[in-house]
Design an enzyme around this catalytic site. Structure first.
Site, short mmCIF file in Angstrom:
data_model
loop_
_atom_site.label_atom_id
_atom_site.label_comp_id
_atom_site.label_asym_id
_atom_site.label_seq_id
_atom_site.Cartn_x
_atom_site.Cartn_y
_atom_site.Cartn_z
N CYS A 24 0.86 -1.21 0.00
CA CYS A 24 0.00 0.00 0.00
C CYS A 24 0.89 1.24 0.00
O CYS A 24 0.60 2.23 -0.67
CB CYS A 24 -0.86 0.07 1.25
SG CYS A 24 -2.09 -1.20 1.42
N CYS A 72 23.79 -2.33 3.37
CA CYS A 72 24.87 -2.10 4.35
C CYS A 72 26.23 -2.33 3.72
O CYS A 72 27.21 -1.67 4.07
CB CYS A 72 24.69 -3.02 5.55
SG CYS A 72 23.16 -2.74 6.41
N CYS A 93 -4.85 -1.55 -3.45
CA CYS A 93 -3.58 -2.31 -3.30
C CYS A 93 -3.70 -3.67 -3.98
O CYS A 93 -4.72 -4.36 -3.87
CB CYS A 93 -3.27 -2.49 -1.81
SG CYS A 93 -1.85 -3.56 -1.53
N CYS A 114 37.42 1.10 -9.37
CA CYS A 114 36.55 1.32 -8.20
C CYS A 114 36.58 0.03 -7.37
O CYS A 114 37.49 -0.79 -7.52
CB CYS A 114 35.14 1.69 -8.64
SG CYS A 114 34.29 0.35 -9.47
N1 LIG Z 1 15.15 -13.85 0.87
C1 LIG Z 1 15.87 -14.05 1.97
N2 LIG Z 1 15.76 -15.21 2.64
C2 LIG Z 1 16.47 -15.45 3.76
N3 LIG Z 1 17.36 -14.58 4.27
C3 LIG Z 1 17.51 -13.41 3.64
C4 LIG Z 1 16.79 -13.09 2.46
N4 LIG Z 1 17.19 -11.86 2.06
C5 LIG Z 1 18.11 -11.44 2.94
N5 LIG Z 1 18.32 -12.37 3.88
C6 LIG Z 1 19.25 -12.32 5.02
O1 LIG Z 1 18.97 -11.17 5.79
C7 LIG Z 1 20.16 -10.81 6.48
C8 LIG Z 1 20.27 -9.31 6.45
O2 LIG Z 1 21.36 -8.97 7.26
P1 LIG Z 1 22.20 -7.64 7.07
O3 LIG Z 1 21.31 -6.56 6.63
O4 LIG Z 1 22.91 -7.41 8.34
O5 LIG Z 1 23.17 -7.95 5.85
P2 LIG Z 1 24.32 -9.03 5.54
O6 LIG Z 1 24.01 -9.54 4.18
O7 LIG Z 1 24.47 -10.03 6.63
O8 LIG Z 1 25.64 -8.15 5.57
P3 LIG Z 1 26.30 -7.18 4.47
O9 LIG Z 1 25.15 -6.48 3.77
O10 LIG Z 1 27.14 -6.25 5.28
O11 LIG Z 1 27.08 -8.07 3.58
C9 LIG Z 1 21.32 -11.52 5.83
O12 LIG Z 1 21.82 -12.51 6.68
C10 LIG Z 1 20.70 -12.11 4.56
O13 LIG Z 1 21.30 -13.34 4.18
#
Ligand SMILES: Nc1ncnc2c1ncn2[C@@H]1O[C@H](COP(=O)(O)OP(=O)(O)OP(=O)(O)O)[C@@H](O)[C@H]1O
Length: 464
Positions: free
Chosen positions: A231, A245, A309, A421
């Protein structure tokens, strides 16, 4: 305080006192059952006085009463609220920055069954904020590492682990097994999938995000007129506008705070479900915005559910999960694919750059090595002799590069310029921007950037 409030306060204090006595009594009883602990002498408490609390015995075990006594003392939680927590189940999608603190507090609070879904492995760069993981669990599946920490904290709860991505084929099934869902992921595609699954399966969704110094939190799909993620954001934002991050950075405490707030919302929902939670207001139709630079919290009212939605509207067109943007666990586009938009003349491998450095010395008088990362990244580490001109400056002020060449007595029309980069994405844009300027005749993108440099040339260069 008016008379009515004073009376109520007195009444609560009296109830608390009785409950404390009762807990003490039960603790003594527990200790008697546990042969390793000597029974404590009961004070002068007569159990027959506590018939009023018979109900307690039915909702919580004696061990639970002892363990969660500090919760039970709060009238907002009470026995029913704690029983709601203990009998509740929660699925946490993502055991990263948000998921880590959220999972720990859910376990500590005694949530009966916790599901953890994540496809990733523990990386050293996670430990700055993902406090559920430890150094000795590097490269282990995050779900295994998280489950170990959760079980160490509270061995009495059930933990289900799913070492796989939350995806279109499994999302609905996963969500349907739990009372409450927590989105602790970090990408747009997962956010839409989790949102849609919660709407279809009719589950409240506690959602948060954290990047740099900013955090957001809300509860979707709970209460009248509550909007869903779709929505508020019917269209996925363009990929290049989304910061994660890994690229934008994050102050580790920020997801810590937001993950704790997610746990708080989950507990409130479970308490209310259990018949407790008096006086608690779940954060639905409102969003909390946390700003860590000056430590401010702001709450904004969200608009009502949208009748148009696509998933929660009056005539939903979405009844199955689908992707909005690239799937979370898809391999990122290779740097070869990204640099293939350039002519061969405008490309160089890291090995070719190394050969130039070996034969002609550090960049400077005979050729230029332009590092187009943001200065904050250039400051982390750079190749000796490289000059930092961020991508946005290359695009807005390409004459800066001309000046650099003029300063060493070179002619921009044939002076070699290597552009680099972090991953070989921004440098492709910078190379394109320079090539379109007629004044530059010898510009080469360094394919794969610093990541490739580390892999093939210099493993001592710090990876970040
Ligand atoms: N579709 C998904 N299914 C399961 N886990 C997910 C999915 N998308 C993202 N994640 C998980 O959510 C978490 C998000 O954590 P965070 O934001 O701290 O990022 P990160 O991937 O651990 O670290 P960075 O971005 O620094 O490499 C991660 O462990 C990622 O694997």
């Amino acid at each position: 305080m008016n008379k009515q409030d004073e009376d109520r306060l007195r009444q609560l204090e009296e109830e608390n006192r009785k409950l404390k006595d009762y807990i003490r009594l039960l603790e003594n009883k527990n200790n008697t059952l546990d042969n390793t602990v000597q029974p404590k002498e009961s004070t002068n408490v007569d159990p027959s006085k506590f018939y009023a609390y018979q109900e307690v015995d039915k909702l919580l075990t004696n061990q639970q009463i002892s363990r969660f006594s500090r919760h039970l003392l709060l009238p907002e939680i009470g026995v029913k609220g704690q029983a709601g927590i203990c009998n509740g189940s929660v699925l946490v999608v993502g055991a990263g920055g948000l998921g880590a603190p959220c999972l720990l507090y859910l376990a500590a609070a005694g949530v009966g069954r916790i599901g953890i879904v994540d496809f990733d492995r523990v990386d050293i760069s996670n430990l700055q904020r993902q406090v559920i993981h430890t150094e000795d669990r590097r490269d282990q599946p995050k779900v295994t590492s998280a489950a170990i920490s959760v079980k160490n904290l509270n061995s009495s709860i059930q933990v289900d682990t799913y070492d796989e991505p939350f995806e279109t084929h499994n999302g609905l099934d996963l969500v349907s097994k739990y009372d409450i869902i927590v989105d602790a992921s970090d990408n747009v595609s997962t956010r839409y999938m989790v949102n849609d699954a919660c709407i279809i399966a009719k589950k409240p969704l506690v959602s948060a995000s954290a990047v740099r110094f900013d955090g957001q939190l809300t509860v979707y799909n709970y209460g009248p007129d509550c909007p869903c993620y779709r929505c508020l954001f019917p269209e996925a934002p363009p990929a290049e506008t989304v910061t994660n991050c890994a690229d934008g950075g994050v102050c580790g405490v920020v997801p810590g705070i937001m993950g704790c707030l997610q746990a708080l919302q989950v507990l409130e929902l479970l308490m209310i479900k259990g018949g407790g939670g008096d006086g608690l207001n779940v954060l639905s139709r409102r969003m909390v915005l946390f700003q860590a630079r000056d430590t401010t919290f702001r709450t904004v009212q969200l608009r009502k559910r949208s009748p148009t939605c696509a998933v929660c509207g009056d005539h939903p067109s979405i009844t199955q999960l689908s992707h909005m943007g690239a799937p979370a666990c898809a391999a990122p586009r290779s740097f070869e694919a990204i640099s293939s938009v350039l002519n061969a003349d405008n490309r160089a491998s890291v090995m070719q750059l190394k050969d130039v450095m070996d034969s002609q010395g550090e960049p400077g008088g005979k050729y230029l090595l332009l590092d187009v990362r943001e200065p904050v990244q250039f400051d982390i580490a750079s190749i000796p002799g490289a000059v930092n001109v961020p991508l946005k400056d290359i695009k807005s002020k390409p004459q800066q590069v001309e000046e650099l060449i003029n300063n060493v007595g070179g002619d921009p029309s044939n002076f070699p310029v290597y552009v680099m980069c972090r991953r070989g994405v921004a440098s492709v844009s910078a190379t394109k921007a320079l090539v379109t300027q007629k004044s530059f005749g010898n510009v080469k993108n360094v394919d794969g950037g610093i990541d490739e440099w580390i892999r093939l040339v210099d493993q001592r260069f710090p990876s970040y």
